[in-house]
Design a protein around this motif. Structure first.
Motif, mmCIF file in Angstrom:
data_model
loop_
_atom_site.group_PDB
_atom_site.id
_atom_site.type_symbol
_atom_site.label_atom_id
_atom_site.label_comp_id
_atom_site.label_asym_id
_atom_site.label_seq_id
_atom_site.Cartn_x
_atom_site.Cartn_y
_atom_site.Cartn_z
ATOM 1 N N TRP A 1 0.832 -1.194 0.000
ATOM 2 C CA TRP A 1 0.000 0.000 0.000
ATOM 3 C C TRP A 1 0.875 1.255 0.000
ATOM 4 O O TRP A 1 0.645 2.206 -0.755
ATOM 5 C CB TRP A 1 -0.912 -0.026 1.229
ATOM 6 C CG TRP A 1 -1.799 1.157 1.318
ATOM 7 C CD1 TRP A 1 -1.802 2.111 2.276
ATOM 8 C CD2 TRP A 1 -2.808 1.517 0.381
ATOM 9 N NE1 TRP A 1 -2.742 3.045 2.000
ATOM 10 C CE2 TRP A 1 -3.378 2.727 0.847
ATOM 11 C CE3 TRP A 1 -3.272 0.961 -0.810
ATOM 12 C CZ2 TRP A 1 -4.395 3.369 0.159
ATOM 13 C CZ3 TRP A 1 -4.287 1.599 -1.487
ATOM 14 C CH2 TRP A 1 -4.841 2.787 -1.003
ATOM 15 N N ASP B 1 2.261 1.825 -3.324
ATOM 16 C CA ASP B 1 1.238 2.406 -4.201
ATOM 17 C C ASP B 1 1.079 3.897 -3.955
ATOM 18 O O ASP B 1 0.954 4.684 -4.893
ATOM 19 C CB ASP B 1 -0.115 1.712 -3.983
ATOM 20 C CG ASP B 1 -0.165 0.382 -4.709
ATOM 21 O OD1 ASP B 1 0.791 0.106 -5.466
ATOM 22 O OD2 ASP B 1 -1.134 -0.362 -4.510
ATOM 23 N N VAL B 2 1.063 4.277 -2.672
ATOM 24 C CA VAL B 2 0.884 5.689 -2.338
ATOM 25 C C VAL B 2 2.029 6.518 -2.924
ATOM 26 O O VAL B 2 1.806 7.542 -3.566
ATOM 27 C CB VAL B 2 0.810 5.887 -0.807
ATOM 28 C CG1 VAL B 2 0.883 7.367 -0.458
ATOM 29 C CG2 VAL B 2 -0.467 5.283 -0.257
ATOM 30 N N PHE B 3 3.257 6.027 -2.747
ATOM 31 C CA PHE B 3 4.405 6.787 -3.252
ATOM 32 C C PHE B 3 4.452 6.806 -4.768
ATOM 33 O O PHE B 3 4.866 7.783 -5.381
ATOM 34 C CB PHE B 3 5.706 6.223 -2.683
ATOM 35 C CG PHE B 3 6.089 6.871 -1.397
ATOM 36 C CD1 PHE B 3 6.878 8.020 -1.402
ATOM 37 C CD2 PHE B 3 5.640 6.384 -0.195
ATOM 38 C CE1 PHE B 3 7.218 8.642 -0.222
ATOM 39 C CE2 PHE B 3 5.980 6.998 0.996
ATOM 40 C CZ PHE B 3 6.759 8.130 0.992
ATOM 41 N N MET B 4 4.010 5.707 -5.381
ATOM 42 C CA MET B 4 4.027 5.650 -6.834
ATOM 43 C C MET B 4 2.878 6.464 -7.433
ATOM 44 O O MET B 4 2.885 6.767 -8.616
ATOM 45 C CB MET B 4 3.904 4.199 -7.290
ATOM 46 C CG MET B 4 5.098 3.367 -6.902
ATOM 47 S SD MET B 4 6.122 3.080 -8.296
ATOM 48 C CE MET B 4 6.387 1.409 -8.377
ATOM 49 N N GLY B 5 1.886 6.774 -6.601
ATOM 50 C CA GLY B 5 0.720 7.488 -7.093
ATOM 51 C C GLY B 5 0.963 8.971 -7.288
ATOM 52 O O GLY B 5 0.115 9.688 -7.814
ATOM 53 N N LEU B 6 2.112 9.437 -6.853
ATOM 54 C CA LEU B 6 2.416 10.857 -6.950
ATOM 55 C C LEU B 6 3.606 11.025 -7.888
ATOM 56 O O LEU B 6 4.544 10.247 -7.812
ATOM 57 C CB LEU B 6 2.788 11.339 -5.540
ATOM 58 C CG LEU B 6 2.552 12.790 -5.195
ATOM 59 C CD1 LEU B 6 1.094 13.151 -5.363
ATOM 60 C CD2 LEU B 6 2.986 13.044 -3.768
ATOM 61 N N PRO B 7 3.581 12.031 -8.782
ATOM 62 C CA PRO B 7 4.771 12.233 -9.612
ATOM 63 C C PRO B 7 5.997 12.426 -8.720
ATOM 64 O O PRO B 7 5.927 13.106 -7.692
ATOM 65 C CB PRO B 7 4.458 13.504 -10.387
ATOM 66 C CG PRO B 7 2.976 13.564 -10.419
ATOM 67 C CD PRO B 7 2.507 12.947 -9.139
ATOM 68 N N HIS B 8 7.100 11.805 -9.126
ATOM 69 C CA HIS B 8 8.346 11.885 -8.387
ATOM 70 C C HIS B 8 8.681 13.296 -7.932
ATOM 71 O O HIS B 8 8.999 13.551 -6.785
ATOM 72 C CB HIS B 8 9.488 11.417 -9.304
ATOM 73 C CG HIS B 8 10.075 10.143 -8.844
ATOM 74 N ND1 HIS B 8 10.610 9.221 -9.691
ATOM 75 C CD2 HIS B 8 10.203 9.651 -7.617
ATOM 76 C CE1 HIS B 8 11.036 8.201 -9.009
ATOM 77 N NE2 HIS B 8 10.793 8.430 -7.755
ATOM 78 N N VAL C 1 6.874 15.992 -7.742
ATOM 79 C CA VAL C 1 5.939 16.605 -6.805
ATOM 80 C C VAL C 1 6.215 16.096 -5.396
ATOM 81 O O VAL C 1 6.252 16.864 -4.427
ATOM 82 C CB VAL C 1 4.481 16.310 -7.220
ATOM 83 C CG1 VAL C 1 3.514 16.843 -6.189
ATOM 84 C CG2 VAL C 1 4.184 16.913 -8.579
#
Lengths: 290, 326, 331
Positions: free
Chosen positions: A124, A127-134, A136
């Motif tokens: 999870w 997923d959270v970290f991958m859900g945001l552009p690097h 940003v």
């Protein structure tokens, strides 16, 4: 013997000379790459700070034999600034990617060995970290921690672990089903024992290759975030700072302020990438069928 | 491909009367260049000094255990080996040398391949469209419909994607795609892997039908009982080469008519016979030795066996590669 | 049947997104509330010395900065549910308006770069996969690997030097000419200011898709079905058009949708170099000047943006790939 080449396939003919030299050429690439990087770090320590002090008599000089990369509006030697900036970037990149890889190693192994709840939690988080552009995410972390080296290192370390965590998790899951691990488990060995004795040795190559391949990303992101104004302070000789300052002088034609420092950064990143790729070839020759 | 060519070798090596020579392979070797950990390079010889021949109207079964390089034999004949393969030896098709140019010209028309599974069909293309792509002459759609009728495949099957086909249907589709151009030489590479016995029989019958029409079929399989169901002739493949070529009829009784110790042991190991397994394992290409490759597992081993690879010799209407063949 | 499973799939994805966004918001909020950057100082800037203690308290009260973080988060979350993201401190307008306005500038830029880099990268990948081992294939691979090591902002600066400073073909910066009323800005102006940032993003964006397509192409060419096609006499370009493109295109399109994250990151840098008034530039300003509501809004927006890219990628697979599509039929 009449030797006809197999001309039917789409692919190239076998290249004997190149194939025989592959091992050597790989080693040469790795060694010369490392030599270049060591040279940059050594040079930055050997160069005196004199050249990057203000010299009003030598302002705005275009590249020459005396100043390879020219000088800026304060008369500072751009070559010295670049070398020192690169060395700083390499240091920060190394620190940040090491932290990142260690985090990935721990989380990856934890996700694969400590049961379903931990696995779900870590997946999870990935997923959270991958859900945001690097970028940003980097801005956010640098903002929260305040700018400076601390913010950059933590930011880069925090944003680069998810990918490797996934890879290591998959690797460990695969290793766990292998016979020697199964046998150990039946013999009543503890999870930690198995992790240290069996899993870790197999993951070490992954670890080093992951580290070297993460490195270019770390350097690039450090430079980007510094360029945007969140990273290293303007007083430090960082490539991001140099390029960001240069923007004010480009319109008057001082192209060398941006061109050479950026190009040097590109070369360093590319060399690291090549070293990482070649290391991977050494560890996993099946990816070398070319 | 490297082809050794010597006009003096043009003697026909037919076995049994009445077959017109269609395919002759002699002294075929296939090697690969490979990298190991640390990028050390090695050359792996996967097929060495292989000899076989096949006539029209005949089914030759090439039998060998999995991983012994049988498929590569098929690929070498078709000329579709991967690019890092080095190939030497001589292949004759209809008594003429099969050069790479000729292979390219007649592959898919004169010579064809019946592959192993639906993985050999484009996963994103409807079945009928794929069968049509193979057509060389005439109206592809008509040809496809005709061949589908022959193999009892409905129009609906043609509209499906490969992953939707059932085992039996997949067999028939693969055969249709292979023989749509009326090929003379059919190489069936493991065409019945793990299938229901009924489907195996059906597939083998299709192959038999084709030989009745004058084709030659090379049936590559790991299963000797499948081979014995239809084959006229059996070539036993061991560690990258043929060790015996025998009429299928020689597989009877205690295997006394067979020539090579391995073939005999193979026959003994079948469930309907003694069911005695052969001790040891087949060597991998990396561990091929100088001498007879079966020697480590052979009961009749002598110093001669470990010294040199025996040559193929004629023995009773068959051929064998053994120093002590009787 | 296929609609039902697809519907379930989408609902499932959206549920995941809502949980993900909530986690992200909480994480972001706790991060920024620990920031050493003083929002009041960031808001007032250089005039900080002139502000009295009482005035400062008033400002804090106005922005709700004097409450504990948990309460502020609660209030922010409640407002968010009503579609209110608060007011931007630096633009002094509702965050939703700022994002909405800049969204269009950014979407034109990113969309253009997305299409160009996708097409170009796909073609380059195919060519280098087919020509593997030959000089053209090697050259493309080398070029893409080098691009992948190129700092986006530096490439932007180089393009700026070449096209704006030396050749003087294109303007130096800003989304529109400086000193011109917004009503007087022509479409031509907008386009000339769009070219360089779009070019920067397109050039950088090529690398990933090209390298990926190249690898996929090599895998496809080594597959069993290509072997069988060759056994049936197909060769060369025929193989490529009949089987190659079909099998390579789908993963390439999917990858391109899944790369929204990098696209947004690239846009942040390109917009900063060219002072292009898009979302990326707004993110940088919000971060630098401590505009919390705007930063939160943009974080949220970028997460949604990335999510939709990934969702589209998944959907395309489910709708286009017969293996997934018709498998859904039978379930």
């Amino acid at each position: 013997m009449n030797q006809l080449n197999h001309a039917l396939s789409l692919e190239e003919k076998p290249r004997k000379i190149i194939r025989f030299n592959r091992r050597q050429s790989t080693l040469i690439t790795i060694l010369s790459g490392l030599a270049l990087l060591t040279a940059i770090i050594a040079a930055s320590f050997l160069m005196s700070d004199e050249a990057i002090k203000t010299h009003f008599e030598a302002r705005n000089l275009s590249p020459s034999w005396q100043h390879f990369f020219g000088t800026d509006w304060l008369g500072r030697d751009m070559f010295t600034r670049t070398v020192k900036g690169l060395s700083l970037s390499i240091g920060i990149g190394l620190l940040a990617s090491t932290v990142s890889v260690i985090v990935a190693l721990i989380l990856g192994m934890a996700a694969a060995t400590l049961g379903k709840t931990v696995d779900t939690l870590i997946s999870w988080l990935v997923d959270v970290f991958m859900g945001l552009p690097h970028l940003v995410a980097l801005i956010l972390i640098a903002f929260a921690l305040g700018s400076g080296a601390k913010g950059v290192i933590i930011g880069v370390a925090c944003t680069h672990w998810p990918n490797l965590t996934r890879i290591i998790r998959a690797e460990v899951l695969q290793l766990r089903t292998s016979q020697f691990v199964q046998v150990s488990r039946h013999m009543g060995k503890s999870r930690i024992w198995i992790a240290v004795q069996h899993l870790l040795p197999h993951l070490l190559p992954q670890f080093f290759v992951g580290l070297v391949l993460l490195f270019p990303h770390a350097i690039l992101h450090e430079a980007s975030i510094t360029f945007l104004g969140f990273g290293l302070s303007p007083h430090q000789p960082a490539i991001g700072v140099i390029l960001s300052e240069s923007m004010n002088y480009l319109s008057v034609g001082m192209w060398w302020l941006a061109f050479f420092p950026g190009l040097s950064l590109l070369v360093v990143v590319r060399v690291f990438d090549m070293v990482g790729d070649n290391l991977r070839l050494m560890f996993d020759p099946h990816s070398a069928h070319e | 491909m490297t082809i050794e060519y010597n006009p003096d070798d043009f003697k026909s090596t037919e076995i049994g009367p009445g077959y017109k020579s269609l395919l002759e392979v002699s002294d075929l070797s296939v090697s690969f260049v490979q990298y190991q950990k640390g990028l050390r390079q090695r050359v792996l010889k996967v097929i060495s000094n292989l000899d076989i021949s096949l006539g029209s109207g005949e089914i030759l079964a090439v039998v060998g255990s999995s991983g012994s390089g049988k498929s590569l034999l098929a690929h070498a004949i078709l000329g579709i080996l991967p690019n890092n393969a080095i190939c030497s030896g001589k292949i004759l098709y209809k008594n003429e040398l099969l050069t790479p140019e000729r292979q390219k010209k007649i592959r898919g028309s004169e010579i064809t391949l019946v592959p192993q599974s639906v993985n050999f069909l484009d996963p994103l293309m409807r079945v009928s469209a794929q069968v049509r792509t193979a057509v060389r002459q005439g109206n592809p759609e008509e040809a496809q419909k005709k061949i589908f009728r022959r193999y009892d495949l409905s129009e609906g099957v043609g509209n499906q994607y490969p992953f939707q086909l059932s085992g039996g249907m997949a067999r028939r589709v693969l055969i249709s795609a292979a023989v749509i151009n009326g090929s003379k030489l059919i190489i069936a590479d493991e065409p019945t892997p793990g299938l229901h016995p009924e489907i195996v029989t059906e597939t083998l019958n299709h192959l038999r039908e084709l030989t009745d029409e004058g084709c030659g079929v090379m049936l590559i399989t790991h299963d000797i009982s499948t081979a014995l169901q239809v084959a006229d002739k059996i070539a036993v493949f061991y560690a990258g080469t043929t060790i015996e070529i025998t009429p299928a009829a020689d597989f009877h009784g205690q295997g006394q008519a067979l020539r090579h110790p391995y073939t005999k042991a193979l026959w003994q190991s079948l469930p309907q016979n003694d069911f005695t397994p052969i001790p040891g394992f087949q060597p991998l290409p990396a561990n091929f030795s100088e001498g007879c490759l079966f020697a480590p597992r052979c009961g009749k081993i002598t110093s001669e066996c470990t010294g040199s690879l025996p040559v193929m010799q004629d023995l009773r209407s068959g051929k064998v590669r053994c120093h002590h063949a009787t | 049947m296929v609609n039902k499973s697809l519907f379930k799939f989408i609902v499932n994805k959206f549920l995941r997104m809502i949980i993900l966004l909530t986690t992200l918001c909480a994480l972001t909020f706790s991060l920024v509330s620990h920031s050493p950057i003083d929002p009041v100082q960031a808001y007032i800037g250089a005039d900080m010395m002139k502000v009295s203690h009482a005035q400062r308290e008033k400002i804090e009260e106005y922005w709700g900065l004097n409450q504990p973080p948990i309460e502020r988060f609660e209030r922010w979350g409640k407002n968010l549910l009503h579609g209110d993201l608060g007011n931007s401190m630096i633009f002094r307008r509702p965050v939703i308006q700022v994002i909405g306005e800049r969204f269009w500038a950014s979407i034109v830029l990113m969309g253009l770069a997305w299409v160009i880099s996708g097409l170009l990268g796909f073609i380059m990948g195919i060519v280098s996969g087919m020509q593997r081992g030959k000089w053209l294939g090697r050259l493309i691979k080398w070029y893409c690997l080098t691009l992948a090591s190129t700092p986006t902002f530096w490439l932007g600066l180089v393009l700026l030097i070449v096209f704006s400073v030396w050749l003087k073909w294109l303007p130096i910066g800003l989304g529109v000419p400086a000193g011109v009323l917004s009503a007087d800005v022509t479409l031509g102006d907008r386009i000339t200011h769009l070219i360089l940032p779009a070019m920067t993003l397109s050039i950088v964006g090529v690398a990933n898709i090209a390298l990926h397509t190249r690898q996929k192409m090599i895998d496809v060419m080594a597959s069993d079905y290509i072997l069988f096609a060759r056994a049936r006499g197909e060769s060369g370009l025929q193989l490529l058009f009949r089987h190659g493109l079909r099998n390579v295109a789908l993963p390439a399109i999917t990858l391109q949708f899944a790369s929204f994250s990098e696209l947004f990151g690239g846009a942040v840098l390109a917009e900063q170099v060219f002072s292009y008034p898009g979302l990326g530039q707004a993110t940088v300003q919000a971060g630098l000047r401590g505009d919390l509501p705007l930063l939160l809004g943009l974080v949220l927006f970028s997460a949604v943006f990335v999510f939709f890219g990934n969702l589209t990628a998944d959907l395309i697979y489910r709708v286009v790939d017969p293996r997934l599509k018709e498998a859904g039929d039978t379930v």
